[in-house]
Design an enzyme around this catalytic site. Structure first.
Site, PDB file in Angstrom:
ATOM      1  NE  ARG A  51      36.704 -26.504 -23.303  1.00 21.35           N
ATOM      2  CZ  ARG A  51      37.728 -25.679 -23.177  1.00 21.35           C
ATOM      3  NH1 ARG A  51      38.227 -25.097 -24.202  1.00 21.35           N
ATOM      4  NH2 ARG A  51      38.263 -25.452 -21.991  1.00 21.35           N
ATOM      5  CB  THR A  52      30.403 -26.922 -20.150  1.00 18.63           C
ATOM      6  OG1 THR A  52      31.422 -27.911 -20.261  1.00 18.63           O
ATOM      7  CG2 THR A  52      29.076 -27.615 -19.909  1.00 18.63           C
ATOM      8  CE  LYS A  80      22.481 -11.214  -1.967  1.00  9.62           C
ATOM      9  NZ  LYS A  80      21.253 -10.647  -2.547  1.00  9.62           N
ATOM     10  NE  ARG A 101      30.886 -27.384 -15.290  1.00 13.27           N
ATOM     11  CZ  ARG A 101      31.876 -27.446 -16.170  1.00 13.27           C
ATOM     12  NH1 ARG A 101      32.926 -26.644 -16.056  1.00 13.27           N
ATOM     13  NH2 ARG A 101      31.843 -28.305 -17.171  1.00 13.27           N
ATOM     14  CG  HIS A 129      30.846 -32.967 -17.774  1.00 14.17           C
ATOM     15  ND1 HIS A 129      29.816 -32.390 -18.487  1.00 14.17           N
ATOM     16  CD2 HIS A 129      31.898 -32.114 -17.877  1.00 14.17           C
ATOM     17  CE1 HIS A 129      30.230 -31.241 -18.995  1.00 14.17           C
ATOM     18  NE2 HIS A 129      31.486 -31.058 -18.638  1.00 14.17           N
TER      19      HIS A 129
HETATM   20  C1  NCD Z   1      35.793 -30.872 -18.054  1.00 12.34           C
HETATM   21  C2  NCD Z   1      35.047 -30.700 -16.737  1.00 12.34           C
HETATM   22  O1  NCD Z   1      34.599 -29.612 -16.411  1.00 12.34           O
HETATM   23  O2  NCD Z   1      34.886 -31.725 -16.078  1.00 12.34           O
HETATM   24  N1  NCD Z   1      35.733 -29.710 -18.832  1.00 12.34           N
HETATM   25  C3  NCD Z   1      34.718 -29.601 -19.726  1.00 12.34           C
HETATM   26  O3  NCD Z   1      33.569 -29.467 -19.361  1.00 12.34           O
HETATM   27  N2  NCD Z   1      35.011 -29.713 -21.020  1.00 12.34           N
HETATM   28  C4  NCD Z   1      37.157 -31.375 -17.904  1.00 12.34           C
HETATM   29  C5  NCD Z   1      38.104 -30.669 -16.984  1.00 12.34           C
HETATM   30  O4  NCD Z   1      37.776 -29.652 -16.369  1.00 12.34           O
HETATM   31  O5  NCD Z   1      39.236 -31.151 -16.903  1.00 12.34           O
END
Ligand code: NCD
Length: 304
Positions: A51-52, A80, A101, A129
């Protein structure tokens, strides 16, 4: 130049502007369809995501911009041995904004220090997040009409769940918010959050392992997955993973206007039967994530 590394990088009024812009976009998508023409978003994902990453990419495409990036550390030069600092120095000349991320807490902060373009933290280890938090706040505001005077239940892995940490940090800035923190003993919120944010801020909260008991009081129930990838051993994960499962029976204790949120992915913690309950809004929440990310991209690029 502004980055979004922690949910607190936006003041309450800046945050409100982003949420309001998200609402405007939701109402009139066509109006924004080429506002980012000629701009590029880089998505640098060193950790899995559905999703993100895709909602960031959809957001930029909806704004008429373009996207580039990688979706795993293996497919980047990190494999690397390249440092985040070197990577971002280079990406700064390829794109206008980036979302990162990373499994290590603080990696997006390091990136921001070496970047010539705005850096958005799309999740750093068990830490923060902030764009999930924007999504959560947008969802709560859409459904409840307010961000203050709420009783918020958070249930599941409150220790490793970065979405929980960011949401608590953001919500304590509103009047009269009470937290009911439901988890197994081992998965309670980190001590820094308890002491430095909740206790120090004189916030009303309780920590419990009884979900049913508090169900009738809640305005929002924020369910989370047990974060398997952050456990040191698999046995602990297996023992704790099904500690709380929300099902139709438990939903009977909740108010008619209590909403269930979940950042997703869901594993076992919400039974599929709950999906048909009108109070289950996690898929709607994921959709809202696109509008709020559109608003954020515009804001950080100075186009709002
Ligand atoms: C979350 C995350 O990556 O922290 N997912 C997300 O971005 N919607 C929650 C999770 O992974 O449980």
């Amino acid at each position: 130049m502004k980055h979004l590394i922690s949910p607190l990088d936006l003041s309450v009024s800046e945050l409100e502007e982003v949420l309001n812009l998200g609402q405007e976009i939701l109402k009139n998508k066509a109006k924004y369809s080429d506002i980012c023409k000629g701009k590029k978003l880089a998505t640098l994902f060193y950790e899995p995501s559905t999703r993100t990453r895709l909602s960031f990419e959809a957001a930029m495409l909806n704004l008429g911009g373009k996207v580039l990036g990688f979706s795993s550390a293996d497919s980047s030069s990190a494999s690397k041995g390249e440092s985040v600092a070197d990577t971002i120095r280079v990406i700064s000349s390829y794109a206008d904004i980036c979302a990162m991320r990373h499994p290590k807490e603080g990696a997006p902060t390091v990136a921001a220090m070496h970047s010539k373009i705005p850096v958005i933290n799309a999740g750093d280890g068990g830490h923060n997040h902030p764009t999930q938090t924007l999504t959560d706040l947008f969802t709560i505001k859409q459904l409840k009409g307010r961000l203050d005077n709420l009783v918020i239940g958070m249930c599941g892995d409150l220790k490793f769940g970065r979405t929980v940490h960011s949401l608590i940090n953001a919500m304590v800035r509103y009047e009269n918010v009470r937290f009911i923190l439901v988890s197994p003993n081992e998965l309670r919120i980190p001590d820094y959050l308890r002491q430095e944010v909740l206790v120090a801020g004189n916030i009303n909260f309780i920590e419990t392992n009884e979900l049913e008991k508090y169900m009738p009081e809640l305005d929002i129930l924020y369910m989370t997955r047990v974060q398997r990838e952050r456990f040191f051993n698999e046995e602990d994960y297996i023992r704790l993973k099904d500690s709380f499962i929300l099902d139709a029976e438990k939903m009977k204790y909740a108010k008619e206007d209590m909403y269930v949120l979940h950042p997703l992915p869901r594993v076992n913690e919400i039974a599929a039967e709950v999906d048909n309950d009108p109070r289950a809004v996690y898929f709607k929440q994921a959709e809202f994530g696109v509008y709020v990310r559109m608003a954020l991209i515009m804001t950080l690029l100075g186009l709002s």
